[in-house]
Design an enzyme around this catalytic site. Structure first.
Site, PDB file in Angstrom:
ATOM      1  N   VAL A   1      20.392  59.661  40.321  1.00  0.00           N
ATOM      2  CA  VAL A   1      18.943  59.703  40.539  1.00  0.00           C
ATOM      3  C   VAL A   1      18.456  60.666  39.454  1.00  0.00           C
ATOM      4  O   VAL A   1      18.598  61.870  39.580  1.00  0.00           O
ATOM      5  CB  VAL A   1      18.586  60.198  41.957  1.00  0.00           C
ATOM      6  CG1 VAL A   1      17.072  60.323  42.108  1.00  0.00           C
ATOM      7  CG2 VAL A   1      19.154  59.252  43.009  1.00  0.00           C
ATOM      8  N   PRO A   2      17.948  60.112  38.351  1.00  0.00           N
ATOM      9  CA  PRO A   2      17.793  60.878  37.105  1.00  0.00           C
ATOM     10  C   PRO A   2      16.622  61.860  37.055  1.00  0.00           C
ATOM     11  O   PRO A   2      15.687  61.709  36.256  1.00  0.00           O
ATOM     12  CB  PRO A   2      17.650  59.776  36.056  1.00  0.00           C
ATOM     13  CG  PRO A   2      16.976  58.662  36.792  1.00  0.00           C
ATOM     14  CD  PRO A   2      17.539  58.713  38.190  1.00  0.00           C
ATOM     15  N   CYS A   3      16.694  62.898  37.855  1.00  0.00           N
ATOM     16  CA  CYS A   3      15.656  63.928  37.833  1.00  0.00           C
ATOM     17  C   CYS A   3      15.621  64.649  36.488  1.00  0.00           C
ATOM     18  O   CYS A   3      14.593  65.218  36.119  1.00  0.00           O
ATOM     19  CB  CYS A   3      15.838  64.907  38.986  1.00  0.00           C
ATOM     20  SG  CYS A   3      17.444  65.708  39.035  1.00  0.00           S
ATOM     21  N   HIS A   4      16.706  64.587  35.732  1.00  0.00           N
ATOM     22  CA  HIS A   4      16.733  65.218  34.410  1.00  0.00           C
ATOM     23  C   HIS A   4      15.799  64.532  33.422  1.00  0.00           C
ATOM     24  O   HIS A   4      15.435  65.111  32.407  1.00  0.00           O
ATOM     25  CB  HIS A   4      18.165  65.235  33.843  1.00  0.00           C
ATOM     26  CG  HIS A   4      18.761  63.885  33.639  1.00  0.00           C
ATOM     27  ND1 HIS A   4      19.341  63.171  34.669  1.00  0.00           N
ATOM     28  CD2 HIS A   4      18.848  63.102  32.539  1.00  0.00           C
ATOM     29  CE1 HIS A   4      19.783  62.019  34.205  1.00  0.00           C
ATOM     30  NE2 HIS A   4      19.495  61.950  32.909  1.00  0.00           N
ATOM     31  N   ARG A   5      15.354  63.320  33.724  1.00  0.00           N
ATOM     32  CA  ARG A   5      14.461  62.574  32.836  1.00  0.00           C
ATOM     33  C   ARG A   5      12.994  62.945  33.023  1.00  0.00           C
ATOM     34  O   ARG A   5      12.126  62.407  32.351  1.00  0.00           O
ATOM     35  CB  ARG A   5      14.647  61.069  33.046  1.00  0.00           C
ATOM     36  CG  ARG A   5      16.033  60.596  32.650  1.00  0.00           C
ATOM     37  CD  ARG A   5      16.221  59.110  32.861  1.00  0.00           C
ATOM     38  NE  ARG A   5      17.621  58.754  32.649  1.00  0.00           N
ATOM     39  CZ  ARG A   5      18.208  57.694  33.173  1.00  0.00           C
ATOM     40  NH1 ARG A   5      17.511  56.858  33.934  1.00  0.00           N
ATOM     41  NH2 ARG A   5      19.480  57.451  32.939  1.00  0.00           N
TER      42      ARG A   5
END
Length: 167
Positions: free
Chosen positions: A126-130
């Site tokens: 779940v790409p919260c880094h994006r």
């Protein structure tokens, strides 16, 4: 009826990952310290965890851009809406907290979106880094800003200072 939670650990280029899941799906992927690993571990694992490890290995090797896993994160309805929105951010792209806020419930929810983003229990997948600041800054990441920068560079999303897209 509550499902048993299984835990596994995986070494990554960014450090040790703790992967948790039930037979229903992955409940967590988080960075942890080696001293957090218990001396005794069970070797019985649901398929979702072995699939998760394999897909993360492919991701770090540059062979996978999208994950195909059953996810079962614990959170509020709002948090789950935010995490679902994050999954729509394509590999190699970034977006802003404001854009996520607008997509989920309006500009006024930007702080709540930031808080939900920070409580994401399934990093990388779940790409919260994006999600970055509207000005292109790398703001906040539970795993540390150096990991956020590494992940964005790995995905080709961080070549210049500001490359925000509404995806």
């Amino acid at each position: 009826m509550e499902s048993k939670t299984y835990i596994s650990y995986m070494q990554s280029p960014l450090g040790l990952l703790r992967i948790g899941g039930t037979k229903q799906g992955i409940t967590e992927v988080n960075f942890c310290e080696k001293d957090a690993v218990p001396a005794e571990q069970t070797h019985e694992m649901p398929v979702c965890i072995s699939d998760c490890v394999q897909q993360l290995e492919e991701y770090f090797a540059g062979k996978r851009h999208d994950f195909d896993l059953a996810l079962a994160p614990a959170g509020t309805t709002f948090q789950k809406q935010v995490w679902q929105e994050l999954q729509g951010i394509p590999h190699g792209k970034t977006t802003s907290y404001l854009a996520v806020s607008r997509a989920v419930s309006g500009e006024k929810a930007i702080r709540a979106v930031g808080a939900a983003n920070g409580r994401n229990p399934i990093c990388i997948i779940v790409p919260c880094h994006r999600v970055i600041g509207s000005d292109g800054s790398l703001t906040g990441y539970a795993g540390g800003l150096w990991r956020k920068e590494w992940l964005l560079r790995h995905e080709g999303a961080l070549r210049t200072a500001a490359q925000i897209s509404p995806f």
